[in-house]
Structure formats: C-alpha cells, structure tokens
Design a protein around this motif. Sequence first.
Motif, PDB file in Angstrom:
ATOM      1  N   TYR A 157       0.825  -1.203   0.000  1.00  0.00           N
ATOM      2  CA  TYR A 157       0.000   0.000   0.000  1.00  0.00           C
ATOM      3  C   TYR A 157       0.865   1.262   0.000  1.00  0.00           C
ATOM      4  CZ  TYR A 157       0.946   0.861   4.961  1.00  0.00           C
ATOM      5  OH  TYR A 157       1.557   1.129   6.152  1.00  0.00           O
ATOM      6  N   GLU A 158       0.214   2.387  -0.328  1.00  0.00           N
ATOM      7  CA  GLU A 158       0.834   3.715  -0.228  1.00  0.00           C
ATOM      8  C   GLU A 158      -0.092   4.603   0.589  1.00  0.00           C
ATOM      9  OE1 GLU A 158       1.335   5.296  -4.147  1.00  0.00           O
ATOM     10  OE2 GLU A 158       3.169   4.160  -4.503  1.00  0.00           O
ATOM     11  N   LEU A 159       0.489   5.467   1.407  1.00  0.00           N
ATOM     12  CA  LEU A 159      -0.268   6.453   2.164  1.00  0.00           C
ATOM     13  C   LEU A 159       0.310   7.827   1.855  1.00  0.00           C
ATOM     14  CD1 LEU A 159      -2.492   7.018   4.274  1.00  0.00           C
ATOM     15  CD2 LEU A 159      -0.701   6.863   6.025  1.00  0.00           C
ATOM     16  N   GLU A 160      -0.492   8.654   1.187  1.00  0.00           N
ATOM     17  CA  GLU A 160      -0.095  10.014   0.836  1.00  0.00           C
ATOM     18  C   GLU A 160      -0.917  10.997   1.654  1.00  0.00           C
ATOM     19  OE1 GLU A 160       0.001  10.883  -3.441  1.00  0.00           O
ATOM     20  OE2 GLU A 160      -0.389   8.750  -3.727  1.00  0.00           O
ATOM     21  N   GLY A 161      -0.418  12.207   1.778  1.00  0.00           N
ATOM     22  CA  GLY A 161      -1.161  13.249   2.468  1.00  0.00           C
ATOM     23  C   GLY A 161      -1.082  14.565   1.724  1.00  0.00           C
ATOM     24  N   LEU A 162      -2.223  15.226   1.597  1.00  0.00           N
ATOM     25  CA  LEU A 162      -2.302  16.584   1.081  1.00  0.00           C
ATOM     26  C   LEU A 162      -2.782  17.428   2.245  1.00  0.00           C
ATOM     27  CD1 LEU A 162      -2.064  18.435  -1.393  1.00  0.00           C
ATOM     28  CD2 LEU A 162      -4.480  17.983  -1.830  1.00  0.00           C
ATOM     29  N   SER A 163      -2.070  18.513   2.559  1.00  0.00           N
ATOM     30  CA  SER A 163      -2.401  19.238   3.781  1.00  0.00           C
ATOM     31  C   SER A 163      -2.389  20.748   3.595  1.00  0.00           C
ATOM     32  CB  SER A 163      -1.431  18.855   4.892  1.00  0.00           C
ATOM     33  OG  SER A 163      -0.117  19.218   4.536  1.00  0.00           O
ATOM     34  N   LEU A 164      -3.159  21.378   4.464  1.00  0.00           N
ATOM     35  CA  LEU A 164      -3.226  22.829   4.583  1.00  0.00           C
ATOM     36  C   LEU A 164      -2.898  23.145   6.027  1.00  0.00           C
ATOM     37  CD1 LEU A 164      -3.968  25.556   3.291  1.00  0.00           C
ATOM     38  CD2 LEU A 164      -6.319  25.146   4.031  1.00  0.00           C
ATOM     39  N   SER A 165      -1.937  24.059   6.247  1.00  0.00           N
ATOM     40  CA  SER A 165      -1.505  24.338   7.614  1.00  0.00           C
ATOM     41  C   SER A 165      -1.534  25.833   7.913  1.00  0.00           C
ATOM     42  CB  SER A 165      -0.094  23.789   7.847  1.00  0.00           C
ATOM     43  OG  SER A 165       0.838  24.452   7.019  1.00  0.00           O
ATOM     44  N   GLY A 166      -1.599  26.111   9.205  1.00  0.00           N
ATOM     45  CA  GLY A 166      -1.460  27.464   9.724  1.00  0.00           C
ATOM     46  C   GLY A 166      -0.487  27.415  10.883  1.00  0.00           C
ATOM     47  N   LYS A 167       0.501  28.332  10.890  1.00  0.00           N
ATOM     48  CA  LYS A 167       1.535  28.329  11.933  1.00  0.00           C
ATOM     49  C   LYS A 167       1.743  29.740  12.460  1.00  0.00           C
ATOM     50  CE  LYS A 167       3.923  26.026   8.914  1.00  0.00           C
ATOM     51  NZ  LYS A 167       4.857  25.382   8.085  1.00  0.00           N
ATOM     52  N   TRP A 168       2.049  29.813  13.747  1.00  0.00           N
ATOM     53  CA  TRP A 168       2.337  31.088  14.399  1.00  0.00           C
ATOM     54  C   TRP A 168       3.754  31.063  14.930  1.00  0.00           C
ATOM     55  CZ3 TRP A 168       2.713  32.149  19.871  1.00  0.00           C
ATOM     56  CH2 TRP A 168       2.826  33.506  20.149  1.00  0.00           C
ATOM     57  N   ARG A 169       4.556  32.041  14.516  1.00  0.00           N
ATOM     58  CA  ARG A 169       5.955  32.146  14.972  1.00  0.00           C
ATOM     59  C   ARG A 169       6.024  33.014  16.223  1.00  0.00           C
ATOM     60  NH1 ARG A 169       9.444  29.964  11.749  1.00  0.00           N
ATOM     61  NH2 ARG A 169       8.913  29.592   9.597  1.00  0.00           N
ATOM     62  N   PHE A 170       6.878  32.602  17.142  1.00  0.00           N
ATOM     63  CA  PHE A 170       7.074  33.391  18.373  1.00  0.00           C
ATOM     64  C   PHE A 170       8.525  33.450  18.762  1.00  0.00           C
ATOM     65  CE2 PHE A 170       5.939  29.086  19.530  1.00  0.00           C
ATOM     66  CZ  PHE A 170       6.805  28.752  20.535  1.00  0.00           C
TER      67      PHE A 170
END
Length: 170
Positions: A157-170
Amino acid sequence: MKKTLIAAAMATGLVCGSHQALADDLYIGAQYNLYTFSTSDLDDLEPDGLAFIIGGSLNENFQLEGRFGRSLSDDNVPGAALKVDELVGFYVKGGMTFADMVFPYVILGYTKVDLEFWGEPLDYTESDLSYGVGADVALGDFSVGLEWMMLQDKSDYELEGLSLSGKWRF
C-alpha cells in the motif's frame, strides 16, 4: 539502515544548529490533512485528520519540525473502512525564501502511523521514510502552507497526504 541514516542526519542537524538560532524562530500550528490510502485490492480510501505542529528554523534555509495527529473521520468503500488512528513524524524542511514571504521547500523525514482497518479487522503500526514538497506563505508572524507528502510507500500500500496548515511564529 534507512532509519539509522535518518536518525543520524537529524541528530547531526540538531547538534550543528545552535540553540540560540532555533530559539529565535520557533513556531506552533495546526495542519488539516486529507490522506489517500492506495492498494491494489480496493478503491482508494481518503480519511481526513488534524495534526499539531511544532518546529523551528536552524537557519534561513532549514527547519526541523515534529507533527502529532489523529483522524477526524474514517473513509468507507464497499467491504472496508480506514482511519488514521495516530500519526507521529519528525522532518527536515529545506528551501529558500522568495519576496520575503514565500518559502517553497522539500521535506524529508520519518513517519509512524497507526492505521485502523475494518473489513478484515486489522491494526497496522508502520513507520517509513517520508518525503514531499510544499510552500509556506508568511503573513507577519502567521503563515499558511500547502503540502503534498508520501507518508508511507510499502509493498502492499501507499499512504499520501495533502495538507493545509497554519503556523504562528514566536
């Protein structure tokens, strides 16, 4: 052998990166994932999930990142269902900033995934080398990103991911 090589490369990056450089550019965030589980026996299964992200910059071109996530829902096809019960990954991202805000990158690391598979009740816990491409767009201390990653590429099998992220820098 691959796992040892990855661990050695990540440890070298941690040792070579100064603590002060990493402390000046830490970030936390969340990532929405749409997974695609492909096997020859079934239609593709596409559960979704949410991951917590924590990371930091080693320098202007490299970042270290850890992700910890779970499924939000499972996906069903006739005779089977799949849920990504847990995902843990550690990655190195390498890229270049353009126009002081866009950071396209390649990503390489290690991912451990617990899969719950119904149909033939099975629980898989697998780990593998992961790789992908993406881009982050900085909006001040906040950034958004889009990424594709091959999380696991096994013989059955193959497991792929398509993602949308939000990040906050500090």
